[in-house]
Design a protein around this motif. Structure first.
Motif, PDB file in Angstrom:
ATOM      1  N   ALA A 132       0.766  -1.145   0.054  1.00  0.00           N
ATOM      2  CA  ALA A 132       0.063  -0.036   0.086  1.00  0.00           C
ATOM      3  C   ALA A 132       0.892   1.231  -0.125  1.00  0.00           C
ATOM      4  CB  ALA A 132      -0.747  -0.105   1.299  1.00  0.00           C
ATOM      5  N   VAL A 133       0.535   2.094  -0.988  1.00  0.00           N
ATOM      6  CA  VAL A 133       1.522   3.364  -0.986  1.00  0.00           C
ATOM      7  C   VAL A 133       0.520   4.601  -1.064  1.00  0.00           C
ATOM      8  CG1 VAL A 133       3.237   2.084  -2.125  1.00  0.00           C
ATOM      9  CG2 VAL A 133       1.411   3.167  -3.544  1.00  0.00           C
ATOM     10  N   VAL A 134       0.945   5.696  -0.728  1.00  0.00           N
ATOM     11  CA  VAL A 134       0.423   7.042  -1.119  1.00  0.00           C
ATOM     12  C   VAL A 134       1.456   7.860  -1.680  1.00  0.00           C
ATOM     13  CG1 VAL A 134      -1.273   6.710   0.743  1.00  0.00           C
ATOM     14  CG2 VAL A 134       0.863   7.901   1.320  1.00  0.00           C
ATOM     15  N   GLY A 135       1.100   8.886  -2.333  1.00  0.00           N
ATOM     16  CA  GLY A 135       2.033   9.923  -2.885  1.00  0.00           C
ATOM     17  C   GLY A 135       1.212  11.126  -3.761  1.00  0.00           C
ATOM     18  N   ASN A 136       2.008  11.816  -4.561  1.00  0.00           N
ATOM     19  CA  ASN A 136       1.544  12.862  -5.507  1.00  0.00           C
ATOM     20  C   ASN A 136       1.732  12.458  -6.751  1.00  0.00           C
ATOM     21  OD1 ASN A 136       0.238  14.270  -3.521  1.00  0.00           O
ATOM     22  ND2 ASN A 136       2.022  15.679  -3.194  1.00  0.00           N
ATOM     23  N   LEU A 137       1.248  12.698  -7.859  1.00  0.00           N
ATOM     24  CA  LEU A 137       1.513  12.371  -9.305  1.00  0.00           C
ATOM     25  C   LEU A 137       1.023  13.628 -10.039  1.00  0.00           C
ATOM     26  CD1 LEU A 137      -1.127  11.568 -10.880  1.00  0.00           C
ATOM     27  CD2 LEU A 137      -1.033   9.485  -9.872  1.00  0.00           C
ATOM     28  N   ARG A 138       1.598  13.777 -11.437  1.00  0.00           N
ATOM     29  CA  ARG A 138       1.214  14.631 -12.491  1.00  0.00           C
ATOM     30  C   ARG A 138       0.687  14.008 -13.402  1.00  0.00           C
ATOM     31  NH1 ARG A 138       4.024  16.728 -16.489  1.00  0.00           N
ATOM     32  NH2 ARG A 138       5.833  15.650 -15.660  1.00  0.00           N
ATOM     33  N   VAL A 139      -0.354  14.627 -14.150  1.00  0.00           N
ATOM     34  CA  VAL A 139      -0.814  13.788 -15.438  1.00  0.00           C
ATOM     35  C   VAL A 139      -0.055  14.289 -16.682  1.00  0.00           C
ATOM     36  CG1 VAL A 139      -2.856  13.725 -17.052  1.00  0.00           C
ATOM     37  CG2 VAL A 139      -3.184  13.695 -14.423  1.00  0.00           C
ATOM     38  N   ALA A 140       0.600  13.276 -17.160  1.00  0.00           N
ATOM     39  CA  ALA A 140       1.436  13.497 -18.434  1.00  0.00           C
ATOM     40  C   ALA A 140       0.711  13.453 -19.726  1.00  0.00           C
ATOM     41  CB  ALA A 140       2.555  12.808 -18.351  1.00  0.00           C
ATOM     42  N   ASP A 141      -0.308  12.321 -19.668  1.00  0.00           N
ATOM     43  CA  ASP A 141      -0.998  12.212 -20.797  1.00  0.00           C
ATOM     44  C   ASP A 141      -2.673  11.936 -20.304  1.00  0.00           C
ATOM     45  OD1 ASP A 141      -2.381  10.553 -23.052  1.00  0.00           O
ATOM     46  OD2 ASP A 141      -0.462  10.541 -23.990  1.00  0.00           O
ATOM     47  N   GLU A 142      -3.468  12.754 -20.676  1.00  0.00           N
ATOM     48  CA  GLU A 142      -4.646  12.614 -20.121  1.00  0.00           C
ATOM     49  C   GLU A 142      -5.437  11.044 -20.700  1.00  0.00           C
ATOM     50  OE1 GLU A 142      -7.406  15.678 -23.056  1.00  0.00           O
ATOM     51  OE2 GLU A 142      -6.242  16.351 -21.154  1.00  0.00           O
ATOM     52  N   SER A 143      -5.250  10.857 -21.845  1.00  0.00           N
ATOM     53  CA  SER A 143      -6.003   9.832 -22.376  1.00  0.00           C
ATOM     54  C   SER A 143      -5.470   8.406 -21.756  1.00  0.00           C
ATOM     55  CB  SER A 143      -5.857   9.646 -23.827  1.00  0.00           C
ATOM     56  OG  SER A 143      -6.511  10.723 -24.362  1.00  0.00           O
ATOM     57  N   ARG A 144      -4.085   8.299 -21.709  1.00  0.00           N
ATOM     58  CA  ARG A 144      -3.660   7.140 -21.351  1.00  0.00           C
ATOM     59  C   ARG A 144      -3.727   6.998 -19.821  1.00  0.00           C
ATOM     60  NH1 ARG A 144       2.141   8.276 -22.396  1.00  0.00           N
ATOM     61  NH2 ARG A 144       2.628   6.496 -20.917  1.00  0.00           N
ATOM     62  N   PHE A 145      -3.880   8.209 -18.876  1.00  0.00           N
ATOM     63  CA  PHE A 145      -4.177   8.196 -17.690  1.00  0.00           C
ATOM     64  C   PHE A 145      -5.565   7.671 -17.275  1.00  0.00           C
ATOM     65  CE2 PHE A 145      -5.179  10.641 -13.475  1.00  0.00           C
ATOM     66  CZ  PHE A 145      -4.220   9.723 -12.602  1.00  0.00           C
ATOM     67  N   ALA A 146      -6.612   8.217 -18.107  1.00  0.00           N
ATOM     68  CA  ALA A 146      -7.715   7.715 -17.732  1.00  0.00           C
ATOM     69  C   ALA A 146      -7.966   6.378 -18.032  1.00  0.00           C
ATOM     70  CB  ALA A 146      -8.835   8.549 -19.017  1.00  0.00           C
ATOM     71  N   GLU A 147      -7.289   5.820 -19.159  1.00  0.00           N
ATOM     72  CA  GLU A 147      -7.384   4.300 -19.163  1.00  0.00           C
ATOM     73  C   GLU A 147      -6.678   3.669 -17.955  1.00  0.00           C
ATOM     74  OE1 GLU A 147      -4.988   3.830 -22.763  1.00  0.00           O
ATOM     75  OE2 GLU A 147      -6.750   4.556 -24.100  1.00  0.00           O
ATOM     76  N   LEU A 148      -5.744   4.178 -17.370  1.00  0.00           N
ATOM     77  CA  LEU A 148      -5.047   3.654 -16.235  1.00  0.00           C
ATOM     78  C   LEU A 148      -6.185   3.669 -15.165  1.00  0.00           C
ATOM     79  CD1 LEU A 148      -2.302   2.614 -14.815  1.00  0.00           C
ATOM     80  CD2 LEU A 148      -2.131   4.880 -13.932  1.00  0.00           C
TER      81      LEU A 148
END
Length: 243
Positions: A204-220
């Motif tokens: 289990a992890v927690v953190g921050n991220l930044r979206v680099a590719d909105e379509s691929r991130f939506a798929e993720l």
């Protein structure tokens, strides 16, 4: 396709009764993801059962089951009303099921996240995927000569999975690492397909991220991180970023 965040408020007493009746009651050394998977399938069918999902248990508060699905709560409730095991319907509290659509997060958007994952690597024998097997990511790395600590290898595994899904991790910290067996049915062809326990680790992890590719991130978000997504692993829960 729109992804919807679902919230179930299950009746844990009824859930325990249903799992026990199905021979799926967990013990201290065994993850209960298979039991929840079976319960969701009994309610919605294997094809429509929500995944990935996460069981959220907080001290002093009722247990929740959160999940992502291409279907709304109303669509799933209609499906369950027509075909569900009645006891599964009651145990999951489907009459109170709620959902909301997930937004499409724009490039450069910063988000906080939490994730529970099962870090494994697929190994194909002689390049044949029909002969593939799963190896714990730490065991696989050590076999390749990697001398890093277990936690570092797992965090690196998560970083690479999220990056492949269209996001850059800005910060990442380990919240929990535990050795836990997961339960699966034996391969087709085995007599009666008995349950078997597979050793491994839950991270289990927690953190921050930044979206680099909105379509691929939506798929993720819709697909989940790593494998065993139908069994309680891989759901990326989002929140405002940590300072």
């Amino acid at each position: 396709m729109t992804t919807h965040l679902l919230r179930f408020d299950p009746d844990i007493g009824l859930v325990s009764q249903w799992m026990a009746a199905e021979g799926l009651a967990e013990n201290e050394q065994t993850d209960d993801g298979y039991g929840w998977h079976a319960l969701l399938c009994a309610a919605f069918g294997k094809a429509d059962a929500p995944k990935p999902f996460r069981i959220v248990a907080r001290r002093g508060r009722p247990v929740q089951l959160l999940a992502y699905s291409p279907f709304t709560s109303a669509e799933l409730a209609d499906r369950a009303a027509a075909f569900a095991d009645p006891k599964a319907f009651s145990a999951l509290g489907i009459a109170q099921l709620a959902s909301r659509p997930m937004p499409l997060f724009a490039k450069e958007r910063r988000l906080g996240f939490s994730l529970r994952a099962r870090p494994v690597v697929r190994s194909d024998r002689d390049g044949d995927r029909a002969k593939s097997r799963e190896i714990d990511a730490y065991v696989h790395a050590r076999d390749k000569g990697d001398t890093r600590e277990m936690a570092e290898i797992y965090l690196d595994w998560i970083d690479r999975k999220v990056q492949a899904g269209g996001a850059e991790i800005e910060s990442l910290r380990l919240a929990r690492l535990e050795s836990v067996n997961i339960v699966r049915r034996a391969a087709p062809g085995a007599h009666g397909r008995p349950l078997r326990a597979i050793p491994g680790h839950s991270v289990a992890v927690v953190g921050n991220l930044r979206v680099a590719d909105e379509s691929r991130f939506a798929e993720l978000i819709a697909r989940g991180v790593g494998r065993h997504r139908a069994f309680g692993f891989g759901m990326l829960l989002l929140s405002p970023p940590e300072a």
